[in-house]
Design a protein around this motif. Structure first.
Motif, PDB file in Angstrom:
ATOM      1  N   VAL A  99     -18.731   1.720 -47.896  1.00  0.00           N
ATOM      2  CA  VAL A  99     -19.442   0.827 -46.980  1.00  0.00           C
ATOM      3  C   VAL A  99     -20.549   0.119 -47.749  1.00  0.00           C
ATOM      4  N   SER A 100     -20.785  -1.130 -47.379  1.00  0.00           N
ATOM      5  CA  SER A 100     -21.910  -1.867 -47.954  1.00  0.00           C
ATOM      6  C   SER A 100     -22.492  -2.733 -46.851  1.00  0.00           C
ATOM      7  N   THR A 101     -23.800  -2.817 -46.799  1.00  0.00           N
ATOM      8  CA  THR A 101     -24.407  -3.624 -45.738  1.00  0.00           C
ATOM      9  C   THR A 101     -25.473  -4.556 -46.311  1.00  0.00           C
ATOM     10  N   SER A 102     -25.633  -5.694 -45.652  1.00  0.00           N
ATOM     11  CA  SER A 102     -26.792  -6.549 -45.922  1.00  0.00           C
ATOM     12  C   SER A 102     -27.362  -6.899 -44.554  1.00  0.00           C
ATOM     13  N   GLU A 103     -28.389  -7.718 -44.520  1.00  0.00           N
ATOM     14  CA  GLU A 103     -29.001  -8.058 -43.232  1.00  0.00           C
ATOM     15  C   GLU A 103     -28.024  -8.723 -42.279  1.00  0.00           C
ATOM     16  N   ILE A 104     -27.087  -9.487 -42.828  1.00  0.00           N
ATOM     17  CA  ILE A 104     -26.199 -10.234 -41.941  1.00  0.00           C
ATOM     18  C   ILE A 104     -24.729  -9.920 -42.197  1.00  0.00           C
ATOM     19  N   LYS A 105     -24.457  -8.763 -42.800  1.00  0.00           N
ATOM     20  CA  LYS A 105     -23.078  -8.448 -43.146  1.00  0.00           C
ATOM     21  C   LYS A 105     -22.842  -6.952 -43.203  1.00  0.00           C
ATOM     22  N   VAL A 106     -21.668  -6.512 -42.782  1.00  0.00           N
ATOM     23  CA  VAL A 106     -21.225  -5.145 -43.045  1.00  0.00           C
ATOM     24  C   VAL A 106     -19.832  -5.220 -43.637  1.00  0.00           C
ATOM     25  N   SER A 107     -19.640  -4.571 -44.793  1.00  0.00           N
ATOM     26  CA  SER A 107     -18.325  -4.560 -45.436  1.00  0.00           C
ATOM     27  C   SER A 107     -17.799  -3.143 -45.507  1.00  0.00           C
ATOM     28  N   CYS A 108     -16.503  -2.990 -45.239  1.00  0.00           N
ATOM     29  CA  CYS A 108     -15.853  -1.705 -45.394  1.00  0.00           C
ATOM     30  C   CYS A 108     -14.676  -1.843 -46.342  1.00  0.00           C
ATOM     31  N   VAL A 109     -14.578  -0.885 -47.287  1.00  0.00           N
ATOM     32  CA  VAL A 109     -13.398  -0.850 -48.159  1.00  0.00           C
ATOM     33  C   VAL A 109     -12.385   0.066 -47.511  1.00  0.00           C
ATOM     34  N   ILE A 110     -11.156  -0.456 -47.352  1.00  0.00           N
ATOM     35  CA  ILE A 110     -10.096   0.311 -46.690  1.00  0.00           C
ATOM     36  C   ILE A 110      -8.802   0.138 -47.475  1.00  0.00           C
ATOM     37  N   GLU A 111      -7.753   0.830 -47.025  1.00  0.00           N
ATOM     38  CA  GLU A 111      -6.433   0.646 -47.619  1.00  0.00           C
ATOM     39  C   GLU A 111      -5.969  -0.800 -47.422  1.00  0.00           C
ATOM     40  N   LYS A 112      -5.406  -1.393 -48.473  1.00  0.00           N
ATOM     41  CA  LYS A 112      -4.972  -2.788 -48.370  1.00  0.00           C
ATOM     42  C   LYS A 112      -3.919  -2.973 -47.263  1.00  0.00           C
ATOM     43  N   ALA A 113      -3.037  -1.982 -47.106  1.00  0.00           N
ATOM     44  CA  ALA A 113      -1.948  -2.100 -46.135  1.00  0.00           C
ATOM     45  C   ALA A 113      -2.460  -2.245 -44.697  1.00  0.00           C
ATOM     46  N   ARG A 114      -3.680  -1.787 -44.440  1.00  0.00           N
ATOM     47  CA  ARG A 114      -4.227  -1.845 -43.081  1.00  0.00           C
ATOM     48  C   ARG A 114      -5.219  -2.997 -42.887  1.00  0.00           C
ATOM     49  N   ALA A 115      -5.380  -3.836 -43.903  1.00  0.00           N
ATOM     50  CA  ALA A 115      -6.436  -4.858 -43.853  1.00  0.00           C
ATOM     51  C   ALA A 115      -6.242  -5.823 -42.681  1.00  0.00           C
ATOM     52  N   HIS A 116      -5.000  -6.325 -42.512  1.00  0.00           N
ATOM     53  CA  HIS A 116      -4.776  -7.283 -41.427  1.00  0.00           C
ATOM     54  C   HIS A 116      -4.989  -6.648 -40.060  1.00  0.00           C
ATOM     55  N   ASP A 117      -4.545  -5.381 -39.921  1.00  0.00           N
ATOM     56  CA  ASP A 117      -4.817  -4.653 -38.679  1.00  0.00           C
ATOM     57  C   ASP A 117      -6.319  -4.598 -38.412  1.00  0.00           C
ATOM     58  N   ALA A 118      -7.062  -4.297 -39.457  1.00  0.00           N
ATOM     59  CA  ALA A 118      -8.516  -4.144 -39.321  1.00  0.00           C
ATOM     60  C   ALA A 118      -9.148  -5.438 -38.826  1.00  0.00           C
ATOM     61  N   VAL A 119      -8.732  -6.571 -39.431  1.00  0.00           N
ATOM     62  CA  VAL A 119      -9.301  -7.861 -39.025  1.00  0.00           C
ATOM     63  C   VAL A 119      -9.023  -8.116 -37.541  1.00  0.00           C
ATOM     64  N   ARG A 120      -7.776  -7.858 -37.108  1.00  0.00           N
ATOM     65  CA  ARG A 120      -7.400  -8.081 -35.706  1.00  0.00           C
ATOM     66  C   ARG A 120      -8.220  -7.213 -34.757  1.00  0.00           C
ATOM     67  N   VAL A 121      -8.335  -5.950 -35.125  1.00  0.00           N
ATOM     68  CA  VAL A 121      -9.071  -4.999 -34.300  1.00  0.00           C
ATOM     69  C   VAL A 121     -10.532  -5.424 -34.152  1.00  0.00           C
ATOM     70  N   LEU A 122     -11.134  -5.822 -35.267  1.00  0.00           N
ATOM     71  CA  LEU A 122     -12.552  -6.200 -35.249  1.00  0.00           C
ATOM     72  C   LEU A 122     -12.754  -7.501 -34.469  1.00  0.00           C
ATOM     73  N   HIS A 123     -11.822  -8.439 -34.642  1.00  0.00           N
ATOM     74  CA  HIS A 123     -11.919  -9.721 -33.948  1.00  0.00           C
ATOM     75  C   HIS A 123     -11.980  -9.502 -32.434  1.00  0.00           C
ATOM     76  N   THR A 124     -11.143  -8.571 -31.964  1.00  0.00           N
ATOM     77  CA  THR A 124     -11.134  -8.258 -30.537  1.00  0.00           C
ATOM     78  C   THR A 124     -12.386  -7.490 -30.139  1.00  0.00           C
ATOM     79  N   SER A 125     -12.720  -6.482 -30.963  1.00  0.00           N
ATOM     80  CA  SER A 125     -13.846  -5.609 -30.640  1.00  0.00           C
ATOM     81  C   SER A 125     -15.144  -6.395 -30.480  1.00  0.00           C
ATOM     82  N   PHE A 126     -15.331  -7.438 -31.315  1.00  0.00           N
ATOM     83  CA  PHE A 126     -16.583  -8.203 -31.240  1.00  0.00           C
ATOM     84  C   PHE A 126     -16.474  -9.439 -30.346  1.00  0.00           C
TER      85      PHE A 126
END
Lengths: 417, 417
Positions: free
Chosen positions: B373-400
């Motif tokens: 995990v890495s954070t800045s004032e206006i950003k949060v980044s998570c390192v995850i498995e590449k195979a799940r990256a697109h799933d992650a983007v979709r999930v977050l897009h909905t969640s927020f």
């Protein structure tokens, strides 16, 4: 340290293989301990391709933008040649015309060089670098990129040689020197070891495309020794130099021909002061170059005026001629196309009377009609039927004792580029 | 008079037809009474073709000569565009970077702009001309041609807009704005009307290739309003501007992903003052960019250090890592490839605690393991498995709450150029 300027034309750098060959040649000279400044043209067809691109974007692209566009061709070839020289382990740097200190008028597409500041080139050469300069281009006082027009890379090379006080300017081309005449027409044509600036100038102006006339004029003016030689062989080429330094051998040194001649005759022009000026001023304003001019003796207040123009200028000349008629009392004009001009050139003519007579005799013996004649101190030109032009060159070559022992045929030789 | 700077990328000027379309667009703006300065990249594949040519002449061409070579690409496209604009009846003039007054360091292939003298451009604009500037290039104090490196044309446009005090800098591209995330991954992605410099910077750095980070930094520093919009449609794009001028809507404004992540772990590094400096200094000297860094608490005098690098840097990193082992008491290293980084970005995060927690929760609910995990004032980044990256983007897009009404899919969007 001796300094040499070498110029390579577009066909010598047409592709990566040829650029590598030029790089080897340049490297050899540099490794012999001489300072080397190289001038290159654009690769083979680059310029034509860029012109075609421009044609797709504008019906009438401005000369300034054409200069911006076309000068990239030489910038590309000079950068590539510098890389190829570096790849042989030497230090090298490429410069645009502007970076090389070449200053020109602000006129686009045919600017004249107004001055050269060779400081940058000198510094690079002193630091042991082979300097590659993009030919054909310069920079105006306004900071705009300009081009020098046709034959521009030859002019760049000679001008740099003059500004740097170079010991020699070598013009590499696809022929191995200047010949007595076109070997495709006369297999007995001989390569000349030496030729004077004036003779070369006449030959260059007369369509022998080995060297551009502007470059020869520049070389003459600044006493730059020029060597025309082949980029494909190691043969010694033709040295163009001061006449005083030459031994006088043959009276006639070369025979040139121009196949693009049109004769215009204005019939029944009223003899009035200033008429000649009006006619040729009007043609000049339409950028029509007039070559030979012949006027008949006035008879009952009217005379005939004949002159030759290049076939390429005909479409620009026609409206001028049509407009002139009424102004000069209804004078009409006649055109004669399919003509050629054959010229003999040699500095030795000055002290050898009878050269013109010998030329006329040789042509008459061959049954070739002479339609117009023009002479200078070192040249005699005859306008004849185009169909007999090659016969005329052969006949004159033999008549003036120029048929050599060897029969060399090299393509492209002594012909317009 | 209002002044606008418009930048068109390589795909917008890839062929004569497209150049004509750009010319129409530029002419329309000029005819509306605004002063127009245009920055262009090289036509489509020109740069790649020139690089290929260079490769045939040198195994390792010098950066200086590459700059001489590659800058011809923009000079060509700018001259052609000027011709096309002239052909529509307007006055236009093209300028190289140097002529446009762009001064840079003497470093080749990635020079920084040191200053801009806008006098020439100002004069041309005042005289009613549309000024076309070759992007990506400048001139050093030594008078040499330099290039600005990747994203250089964006930087040229923003720097000129700053120097000229332009009212707006429009970046025309093949997408119609900045999206909440890549619509190829999330069809519900929405185009943003506005975004702050900082948010754009995070998104740009995170692989959303619409705008180059250097250009955004420049725009932020000099307060240049930027508009990212499509050169193929008339749609209003995304305005990048000061945060203060923006209404705060969504907390998370955009989601980016980077598929090229490698995690390096140094295991059992002796805890000694200066070790961290030694390790990352060595990597920097080999031009390895390190992104997220995580260190474990020291245990019995040793600790573990993990960090991520770009996959492209791996071959340069390996020898450094092998050399470091012995120095740090036999510390070993482990690599984990096939990773991705998913980031949420939004200026609203500062005042909204719990955003990171919401992100971790959404990923956990989807069964996606967070490796770093890495954070800045206006950003949060998570390192995850590449195979799940697109799933992650979709999930977050909905969640927020970013899933919009329209389902827009535009190619190339929010992805690396």
């Amino acid at each position: 340290m001796a300094l040499i300027v070498q110029k390579f034309g577009g066909s010598s750098v047409a592709n990566p293989e040829r650029i590598k060959r030029v790089a080897s040649r340049v490297a050899e000279t540099a490794q012999s301990g001489q300072g080397v400044v190289v001038v290159v043209s654009a690769m083979g067809d680059t310029t034509d391709e860029l012109i075609e691109l421009a044609g797709k974007l504008s019906d009438n692209p401005s000369a300034r933008e054409m200069d911006m566009l076309l000068t990239t061709g030489e910038q590309i070839s000079s950068a590539l040649l510098a890389m190829a020289v570096q790849n042989l382990g030497l230090h090298s740097v490429s410069l645009t015309g502007g970076m090389a200190g070449i200053r020109t008028e602000g006129v686009h597409s045919k600017a004249r060089i107004t001055g050269i500041d060779p400081a940058r080139i000198r510094r690079e050469v002193e630091q042991g670098r082979v300097v590659i300069v993009a030919g054909f281009q310069g920079m105006s006082d306004q900071g705009d990129i300009t081009t020098l027009g046709r034959g521009g890379s030859d002019t760049t090379a000679v001008a740099l040689a003059a500004a740097l006080g170079a010991d020699l300017c070598e013009i590499y081309t696809d022929v191995d020197g200047v010949y007595t005449t076109d070997p495709r027409t006369v297999p007995a044509a001989k390569k000349l070891d030496r030729i004077s600036y004036d003779e070369m100038l006449e030959l260059a102006n007369l369509g022998a495309g080995v060297l551009h006339p502007r470059a020869v004029e520049f070389a003459k003016q600044y006493h730059v020794p020029l060597m025309v030689r082949s980029s494909f062989t190691k043969n010694i080429g033709t040295l163009v130099e001061e006449e005083a330094q030459m031994e006088q051998g043959m009276i006639v040194r070369g025979i040139a021909h121009d196949m693009n001649v049109v004769k215009v005759s204005l019939v029944g022009v009223k003899s009035r002061l200033g008429n000649m000026h009006r006619i040729f001023q009007s043609l000049a304003e339409s950028s029509v170059n007039v070559d030979i001019i012949v006027t008949s003796v006035a008879h009952e207040g009217v005379s005939d005026i004949s002159f030759t123009i290049d076939h390429d200028d005909l479409s620009r000349a026609l409206p001028v001629l049509k407009a002139l008629g009424p102004e000069f009392g209804g004078a009409d004009f006649e055109l004669e196309e399919d003509l050629a001009k054959v010229s003999i050139v040699g500095a030795g003519m000055i002290s050898n009377p009878g050269v013109a007579a010998q030329m006329f005799g040789a042509l008459a013996d061959a049954g070739i009609e002479i339609k117009m004649v023009s002479t200078s101190e070192i040249k005699v030109s005859c306008v004849i039927e185009k169909a007999r032009a090659h016969d005329a060159v052969r006949v004159l070559h033999t008549s003036f004792g120029m048929d050599g022992a060897e029969s060399v045929v090299v393509s492209g030789l002594n012909a317009a580029e």
